[in-house]
Design a protein around this motif. Structure first.
Motif, short mmCIF file in Angstrom:
data_model
loop_
_atom_site.label_atom_id
_atom_site.label_comp_id
_atom_site.label_asym_id
_atom_site.label_seq_id
_atom_site.Cartn_x
_atom_site.Cartn_y
_atom_site.Cartn_z
N ALA A 1 0.84 -1.18 0.15
CA ALA A 1 0.04 0.05 -0.12
C ALA A 1 0.79 1.28 -0.03
O ALA A 1 2.03 1.35 0.34
N MET B 1 -4.27 1.28 -2.11
CA MET B 1 -3.60 0.97 -3.01
C MET B 1 -3.34 1.60 -4.39
O MET B 1 -2.73 1.33 -5.40
N PRO C 1 2.28 3.72 -3.42
CA PRO C 1 2.13 2.17 -3.25
C PRO C 1 3.29 1.49 -3.96
O PRO C 1 3.68 2.23 -4.87
N MET D 1 -1.32 -4.62 3.21
CA MET D 1 -1.19 -3.09 3.39
C MET D 1 -0.14 -2.59 4.15
O MET D 1 -0.12 -1.54 4.49
#
Ligand SMILES: *[C@@H]1O[C@H](CO)[C@@H](O)[C@H](O)[C@H]1NC(C)=O
Length: 439
Positions: free
Chosen positions: A222, A301, A342, A373
């Motif tokens: 992420a 994302m 990301p 994440m």
């Protein structure tokens, strides 16, 4: 790196995504490397596993492990790296981004390929009892950067021993300040990677067995940011709340309201996180304080989702404060804690590393992982250069305990080191072979 712990999720996703997108993926055109390339890749692993080489890797890793240093304080680590490079006769630029080192092997001409390792430790007290435990109170290599730097030094030695076959230039980036400090951003800003076409990095995965690697094409990790909110009211005697503007109630409502940004405003298939991780306010049982501070992290994302979250976090906190007649400021600290984009693996670079990994370790040892994440500043390279990051298994095959990154119990099986060194070297050397201009 700031990984997400439950690794088993990856394997569920792995099984799913293998079926869904991989078997009939147009990327996997499988232009298999020739027999000479395969031979070279296996030779690199054999050289790295020779006992003298393996012993050296262990010595280097243990020295780095014993003296962990936090972000942008990696002076001893950087010195050790430069001493080893000097011993190998490899040129380097130093300092890069305060404590970093960027070494160069090869002709200096295109193609230019880079390998990256991070060097910083975490403010964690090591609780693993072993001979080479951290000697620095409150600091530990709890994210495996000791192994990362060692594997890259190993690659340096393997490549330096084969400069006669290099068809271009390999840069070795020993990067400072990965843990929240965006060291990669600062390395790039210094221009030392101008002209580099592709970059590769490894991250240890303590839940995966030694001898396996894993990654995925496209988004892997992420983008992440932090926020700090200060809600200001009017303090006073807790017995006379009507004469105050209570920032505790305002902060409480704001924190509850923040939970709806992901649960009510976001597409469930577009991964987002908003987590409040600390609240500070008040000291006494009979005093309403004047201010309350709280803050946390937000992740997504995609860049669009990231800016949406940023805007809504600010609006929700300010509006909730206003409802309670308080005032709020929300600081995203972009200056000091630069937001991480990301981490997105370049498709063709991912394919290249996957094929090399399959030859090095066997097809059944190269896995596909799901997104998590967690966040990594390797993402900054990916914004400028075709980048790919792989996880490398670091769990002892005979151990039935699973340790985790960012904990005082992290253990890295040292058999990971020669594999990582060989993989780094093989990915880089074969990339140059594939991209060298035809003679
Ligand atoms: C260096 O090259 C020789 C000859 O190819 C090989 O036998 C040896 O294992 C290599 N050593 C390293 C560290 O790569």
């Amino acid at each position: 790196m700031d990984w997400f712990r439950p690794a088993y999720i990856w394997f569920v996703l792995l099984a799913l995504s293998t079926n869904l997108c991989f078997n009939n993926n147009s990327l996997a055109q499988d232009s298999k490397p020739g027999p000479e390339t395969a031979l070279l890749i296996r030779e690199l692993l054999e050289s790295a596993k020779e006992s003298e080489f393996f012993d050296w890797l262990k010595r280097v890793r243990r020295r780095i492990h014993e003296y962990p240093e936090l972000a942008f304080e990696e002076y001893k680590t950087s010195q050790l790296i430069r001493d080893e490079l000097d011993a190998m006769g490899i040129q380097y630029t130093w300092p890069v981004a305060k404590t970093g080192v960027v070494a160069t092997i090869g002709s200096g001409d295109q193609p230019l390929f880079a390998l990256r390792a991070d060097m910083d430790a975490l403010p964690i007290q090591e609780l693993v009892d072993w001979e080479h435990k951290s000697k620095i109170n409150g600091k530990m290599h709890a994210c495996g950067h000791d192994a990362h730097a060692t594997m890259l030094l190993g690659a340096a030695r393997l490549i330096q021993n084969r400069t006669n076959i290099l068809k271009g230039t390999i840069k070795l980036v020993f990067q400072p300040g990965e843990e929240g400090h965006g060291g990669a951003y600062h390395v790039l800003k210094e221009g030392v990677l101008e002209g580099v076409q592709s970059i590769f990095a490894l991250h240890v995965a303590p839940e995966m067995y030694v001898g396996s690697i894993a990654s995925r094409p496209g988004p892997l990790l992420a983008g992440a940011g932090r926020f700090l909110a200060i809600i200001k009211g009017v303090g006073g005697h807790a017995a006379a709340p009507h004469k105050t503007r209570d920032p505790i109630v305002a902060a409480s409502m704001a924190i509850i309201a923040l939970q709806q940004i992901v649960s009510r405003e976001s597409d469930p298939l577009d991964a987002r996180v908003v987590s409040v991780t600390f609240v500070q306010g008040g000291e006494a049982g009979n005093v309403i304080p004047e201010t309350v501070k709280f803050g946390g992290t937000f992740r997504s994302m995609s860049a669009d989702s990231f800016s949406y979250l940023l805007q809504r976090i600010k609006e929700v906190i300010e509006t909730q404060a206003a409802v309670h007649d308080c005032a709020a400021t929300v600081d995203f600290m972009e200056e000091t804690l630069i937001h991480y984009p990301p981490t997105i693996n370049d498709l063709s670079m991912y394919e290249h590393a996957r094929r090399v990994g399959e030859i090095l370790l066997g097809e059944d040892k190269v896995h596909l992982v799901g997104q998590t994440m967690g966040a990594e500043d390797f993402s900054f390279y990916g914004q400028k250069i075709a980048a790919t990051m792989f996880l490398i298994g670091a769990r002892d095959e005979n151990s039935d305990t699973i340790t985790a990154l960012h904990t005082p119990y992290l253990e890295i099986a040292e058999e990971t080191l020669p594999i990582g060194a060989a993989l780094h070297a093989a990915v880089a050397i074969t990339y140059l072979d594939d991209h060298a201009p035809n003679p």
